[in-house]
Design an enzyme around this catalytic site. Structure first.
Site, PDB file in Angstrom:
ATOM      1  N   ALA A  13       0.796  -1.229   0.000  1.00  0.00           N
ATOM      2  CA  ALA A  13       0.000   0.000   0.000  1.00  0.00           C
ATOM      3  C   ALA A  13       0.827   1.277   0.000  1.00  0.00           C
ATOM      4  O   ALA A  13       0.322   2.347  -0.316  1.00  0.00           O
ATOM      5  CB  ALA A  13      -0.935  -0.012   1.201  1.00  0.00           C
ATOM      6  N   GLN A  16       4.426   2.483  -5.294  1.00  0.00           N
ATOM      7  CA  GLN A  16       4.090   3.371  -6.417  1.00  0.00           C
ATOM      8  C   GLN A  16       2.725   3.044  -7.037  1.00  0.00           C
ATOM      9  O   GLN A  16       1.936   3.933  -7.328  1.00  0.00           O
ATOM     10  CB  GLN A  16       5.157   3.208  -7.507  1.00  0.00           C
ATOM     11  CG  GLN A  16       6.518   3.725  -7.127  1.00  0.00           C
ATOM     12  CD  GLN A  16       6.558   5.233  -7.209  1.00  0.00           C
ATOM     13  OE1 GLN A  16       6.052   5.822  -8.165  1.00  0.00           O
ATOM     14  NE2 GLN A  16       7.108   5.855  -6.214  1.00  0.00           N
ATOM     15  N   ASN A 132       4.995  -8.912  -9.466  1.00  0.00           N
ATOM     16  CA  ASN A 132       5.685  -9.856 -10.363  1.00  0.00           C
ATOM     17  C   ASN A 132       6.507 -10.903  -9.618  1.00  0.00           C
ATOM     18  O   ASN A 132       7.013 -10.611  -8.535  1.00  0.00           O
ATOM     19  CB  ASN A 132       6.601  -9.062 -11.299  1.00  0.00           C
ATOM     20  CG  ASN A 132       5.828  -8.484 -12.457  1.00  0.00           C
ATOM     21  OD1 ASN A 132       4.931  -9.136 -12.991  1.00  0.00           O
ATOM     22  ND2 ASN A 132       6.166  -7.258 -12.852  1.00  0.00           N
ATOM     23  N   ASP A 160      -0.993  -5.120 -20.451  1.00  0.00           N
ATOM     24  CA  ASP A 160      -0.504  -5.544 -21.769  1.00  0.00           C
ATOM     25  C   ASP A 160      -1.608  -5.373 -22.821  1.00  0.00           C
ATOM     26  O   ASP A 160      -1.358  -4.932 -23.946  1.00  0.00           O
ATOM     27  CB  ASP A 160      -0.045  -7.006 -21.697  1.00  0.00           C
ATOM     28  CG  ASP A 160       0.875  -7.225 -20.513  1.00  0.00           C
ATOM     29  OD1 ASP A 160       1.975  -6.661 -20.512  1.00  0.00           O
ATOM     30  OD2 ASP A 160       0.474  -7.916 -19.552  1.00  0.00           O
ATOM     31  N   HIS A 188       2.679 -12.704 -18.193  1.00  0.00           N
ATOM     32  CA  HIS A 188       3.013 -11.273 -18.156  1.00  0.00           C
ATOM     33  C   HIS A 188       4.539 -11.169 -18.131  1.00  0.00           C
ATOM     34  O   HIS A 188       5.163 -10.989 -17.084  1.00  0.00           O
ATOM     35  CB  HIS A 188       2.406 -10.578 -16.936  1.00  0.00           C
ATOM     36  CG  HIS A 188       2.896  -9.164 -16.803  1.00  0.00           C
ATOM     37  ND1 HIS A 188       2.544  -8.177 -17.684  1.00  0.00           N
ATOM     38  CD2 HIS A 188       3.757  -8.583 -15.931  1.00  0.00           C
ATOM     39  CE1 HIS A 188       3.168  -7.063 -17.355  1.00  0.00           C
ATOM     40  NE2 HIS A 188       3.909  -7.276 -16.291  1.00  0.00           N
TER      41      HIS A 188
HETATM   42  N1  LIG Z   1       1.406  -7.227 -13.726  1.00  0.00           N
HETATM   43  C1  LIG Z   1       1.748  -6.036 -14.205  1.00  0.00           C
HETATM   44  O1  LIG Z   1       1.259  -5.627 -15.271  1.00  0.00           O
HETATM   45  C2  LIG Z   1       2.727  -5.150 -13.491  1.00  0.00           C
HETATM   46  C3  LIG Z   1       3.309  -5.553 -12.308  1.00  0.00           C
HETATM   47  N2  LIG Z   1       4.198  -4.735 -11.653  1.00  0.00           N
HETATM   48  C4  LIG Z   1       4.735  -5.245 -10.384  1.00  0.00           C
HETATM   49  O2  LIG Z   1       3.971  -4.705  -9.290  1.00  0.00           O
HETATM   50  C5  LIG Z   1       4.747  -4.763  -8.102  1.00  0.00           C
HETATM   51  C6  LIG Z   1       4.648  -3.459  -7.332  1.00  0.00           C
HETATM   52  O3  LIG Z   1       5.179  -2.405  -8.080  1.00  0.00           O
HETATM   53  P1  LIG Z   1       5.399  -0.960  -7.415  1.00  0.00           P
HETATM   54  O4  LIG Z   1       4.188  -0.553  -6.668  1.00  0.00           O
HETATM   55  O5  LIG Z   1       5.922  -0.081  -8.490  1.00  0.00           O
HETATM   56  O6  LIG Z   1       6.572  -1.319  -6.396  1.00  0.00           O
HETATM   57  P2  LIG Z   1       7.029  -0.525  -5.087  1.00  0.00           P
HETATM   58  O7  LIG Z   1       8.365  -1.102  -4.717  1.00  0.00           O
HETATM   59  O8  LIG Z   1       6.861   0.937  -5.240  1.00  0.00           O
HETATM   60  O9  LIG Z   1       5.956  -1.008  -4.001  1.00  0.00           O
HETATM   61  C7  LIG Z   1       5.867  -2.319  -3.535  1.00  0.00           C
HETATM   62  C8  LIG Z   1       5.424  -2.250  -2.096  1.00  0.00           C
HETATM   63  O10 LIG Z   1       5.147  -3.584  -1.669  1.00  0.00           O
HETATM   64  C9  LIG Z   1       5.510  -3.665  -0.324  1.00  0.00           C
HETATM   65  N3  LIG Z   1       5.644  -5.066   0.074  1.00  0.00           N
HETATM   66  C10 LIG Z   1       6.703  -5.893  -0.129  1.00  0.00           C
HETATM   67  N4  LIG Z   1       6.467  -7.081   0.450  1.00  0.00           N
HETATM   68  C11 LIG Z   1       5.236  -7.019   0.993  1.00  0.00           C
HETATM   69  C12 LIG Z   1       4.463  -7.918   1.747  1.00  0.00           C
HETATM   70  N5  LIG Z   1       4.913  -9.145   2.044  1.00  0.00           N
HETATM   71  N6  LIG Z   1       3.247  -7.527   2.177  1.00  0.00           N
HETATM   72  C13 LIG Z   1       2.804  -6.297   1.889  1.00  0.00           C
HETATM   73  N7  LIG Z   1       3.498  -5.372   1.203  1.00  0.00           N
HETATM   74  C14 LIG Z   1       4.704  -5.736   0.755  1.00  0.00           C
HETATM   75  C15 LIG Z   1       6.814  -2.866  -0.234  1.00  0.00           C
HETATM   76  O11 LIG Z   1       7.088  -2.462   1.101  1.00  0.00           O
HETATM   77  C16 LIG Z   1       6.485  -1.690  -1.156  1.00  0.00           C
HETATM   78  O12 LIG Z   1       5.934  -0.591  -0.434  1.00  0.00           O
HETATM   79  C17 LIG Z   1       6.164  -5.126  -8.564  1.00  0.00           C
HETATM   80  O13 LIG Z   1       6.338  -6.524  -8.349  1.00  0.00           O
HETATM   81  C18 LIG Z   1       6.149  -4.832 -10.046  1.00  0.00           C
HETATM   82  O14 LIG Z   1       7.094  -5.603 -10.743  1.00  0.00           O
HETATM   83  C19 LIG Z   1       4.510  -3.493 -12.124  1.00  0.00           C
HETATM   84  C20 LIG Z   1       3.949  -3.039 -13.299  1.00  0.00           C
HETATM   85  C21 LIG Z   1       3.052  -3.836 -14.075  1.00  0.00           C
HETATM   86  O1  LIG Z   2       8.869  -5.335 -14.490  1.00  0.00           O
HETATM   87  C1  LIG Z   2       8.099  -4.486 -13.968  1.00  0.00           C
HETATM   88  O2  LIG Z   2       8.047  -4.227 -12.758  1.00  0.00           O
HETATM   89  C2  LIG Z   2       7.185  -3.723 -14.886  1.00  0.00           C
HETATM   90  C3  LIG Z   2       6.119  -4.507 -15.534  1.00  0.00           C
HETATM   91  O3  LIG Z   2       5.796  -5.636 -15.192  1.00  0.00           O
HETATM   92  C4  LIG Z   2       5.419  -3.854 -16.643  1.00  0.00           C
HETATM   93  O4  LIG Z   2       5.523  -2.628 -16.785  1.00  0.00           O
HETATM   94  O5  LIG Z   2       4.765  -4.556 -17.409  1.00  0.00           O
END
Ligand SMILES: NC(=O)C1=CN([C@@H]2O[C@H](COP(=O)(O)OP(=O)(O)OC[C@H]3O[C@@H](n4cnc5c(N)ncnc54)[C@H](O)[C@@H]3O)[C@@H](O)[C@H]2O)C=CC1
Ligand SMILES: O=C([O-])CC(=O)C(=O)O
Length: 329
Positions: A13, A16, A132, A160, A188
């Site tokens: 939460a 980003q 991811n 996507d 993905h």
């Molecule tokens: N499926 C998709 O299309 C996409 C997936 N992602 C993935 O989404 C995820 C999050 O991305 P962002 O928000 O940019 O990352 P971020 O690093 O800004 O935020 C992730 C948050 O998750 C928290 N976290 C880590 N372990 C946790 C746990 N066990 N319980 C609760 N919270 C926990 C962290 O403290 C951090 O605040 C990444 O794995 C990223 O690769 C990103 C873009 C697209």
């Molecule tokens: O690898 C990442 O965290 C970004 C990602 O999944 C995406 O933008 O599709």
């Protein structure tokens, strides 16, 4: 008659993506303009204070639909009574981390979250995994929630799907709403297969309107496949606002339904459709109605598509084998 609040649990939460997501959920853009929301925010202990800051900002939005915000580092508390779980928090790959280390770190997180969902969520819970590797994390959560039907678990490939629509918009000059029936198959990851075979542009077959096979094979497909990496290279961090927006699209369409004469892409548990082994979380074209998704049946799959679907599905099978080896499924 007043509408009962819906409990939405968001993990990660303070991150980003959650920052791009929470305000729109509170504004009613995901579940409807008349549905009160109870937010549950889950973070790791070190980031609870940052989540408290996000909650202060949510309060300051004075959103009429936001009936409560709870912040916790305990998954059992976070998922208690959850109707919607948005699993964004995950362990990112850090320098020097091997693939097995990444799968292992995330396996532990999604095992714990799957168990907490199993033991505490509402009986109608719907789960979207964003963190991811999203498909395999969803597979782990699903396998650790034996009392929750497999059809309640999904992973995000809507980003996507939206990226594919955006490339067709750029190529043809139509509005995004005129591009329909795009499909994303598989994982993905860079092996995903964005497929225009059944898509339409302003009601006409997309491939005929585009009339440029070279663009489809050598520009459109690779651009969508590596768009996430291109954004990281340009922005210095991964897609957050577009991932948040796609997550909202995903849950909204699942709960409220997809448009007539269109479909969306969701990574869901395979029932064996299109030769994808049963039990894998793989992206398919789906329609949604009455809170349930259905994989679009009987699409013709030509040799070009078959090869690409199989390639991405075999990557998913390898990921499943790896997390099996580690004991997570
Ligand atoms: N499926 C998709 O299309 C996409 C997936 N992602 C993935 O989404 C995820 C999050 O991305 P962002 O928000 O940019 O990352 P971020 O690093 O800004 O935020 C992730 C948050 O998750 C928290 N976290 C880590 N372990 C946790 C746990 N066990 N319980 C609760 N919270 C926990 C962290 O403290 C951090 O605040 C990444 O794995 C990223 O690769 C990103 C873009 C697209
Ligand atoms: O690898 C990442 O965290 C970004 C990602 O999944 C995406 O933008 O599709």
């Amino acid at each position: 008659m007043s509408i009962a609040p819906v409990t939405v649990t968001v993990t990660g939460a303070s991150g980003q993506i959650a920052y791009g997501m929470l305000f729109r959920i509170a504004a009613g853009e995901m579940l409807g303009a008349d549905v009160p929301i109870k937010l549950r925010l889950l973070e790791i202990p070190a980031a609870v204070s940052a989540a408290e800051g996000v909650a202060m900002e949510l309060e300051d939005g004075a959103f009429p639909l936001l009936s409560s915000i709870d912040i916790t580092d305990d998954p059992d508390v976070a998922f208690s009574g959850a109707n919607v779980g948005m699993l964004v928090g995950a362990r990112p790959r850090s320098k020097g981390m091997e693939r097995a280390d990444l799968l292992s770190a995330n396996g532990a997180i999604f095992t714990a979250h799957g168990k907490a969902i199993n033991n505490n969520a509402a009986s109608d819970v719907k789960v979207l995994v964003v963190g991811n590797p999203a498909n395999t994390n969803a597979l782990i959560a699903m396998n650790n929630a034996p009392d929750v039907p497999d059809t309640r678990f999904s992973a995000l490939t809507r980003l996507d799907h939206n990226r594919a629509i955006a490339q067709v918009v750029k190529k043809t000059g139509v509005r995004a709403s005129s591009v329909r029936k795009v499909s994303v198959w598989g994982n993905h990851s860079a092996t995903q297969y964005p497929d225009l075979s059944h898509a339409t542009v302003a009601g006409e077959p997309a491939l005929a309107v585009i009339d440029d096979r070279d663009w489809v094979e050598n520009d459109f497909i690779p651009t969508v496949q590596v768009r996430g990496t291109a954004i990281i290279a340009a922005r210095g961090s991964s897609s957050a606002a577009s991932a948040a927006s796609a997550s909202i699209d995903h849950v909204r369409d699942w709960v409220i339904g997809t448009a007539e004469d269109d479909w969306v892409s969701m990574a869901v548990c395979s029932d064996g459709s299109y030769g994808v082994p049963e039990g894998l979380i793989s992206s398919f074209p789906v329609t949604c109605a009455d809170g349930e998704f259905a994989i679009v049946p009987d699409l013709a799959i030509d040799d070009f598509s078959r090869e690409r679907i199989d390639l991405s599905v075999s990557e998913l099978e390898q990921e499943r084998a790896a997390v099996r080896e580690l004991g997570f499924v």
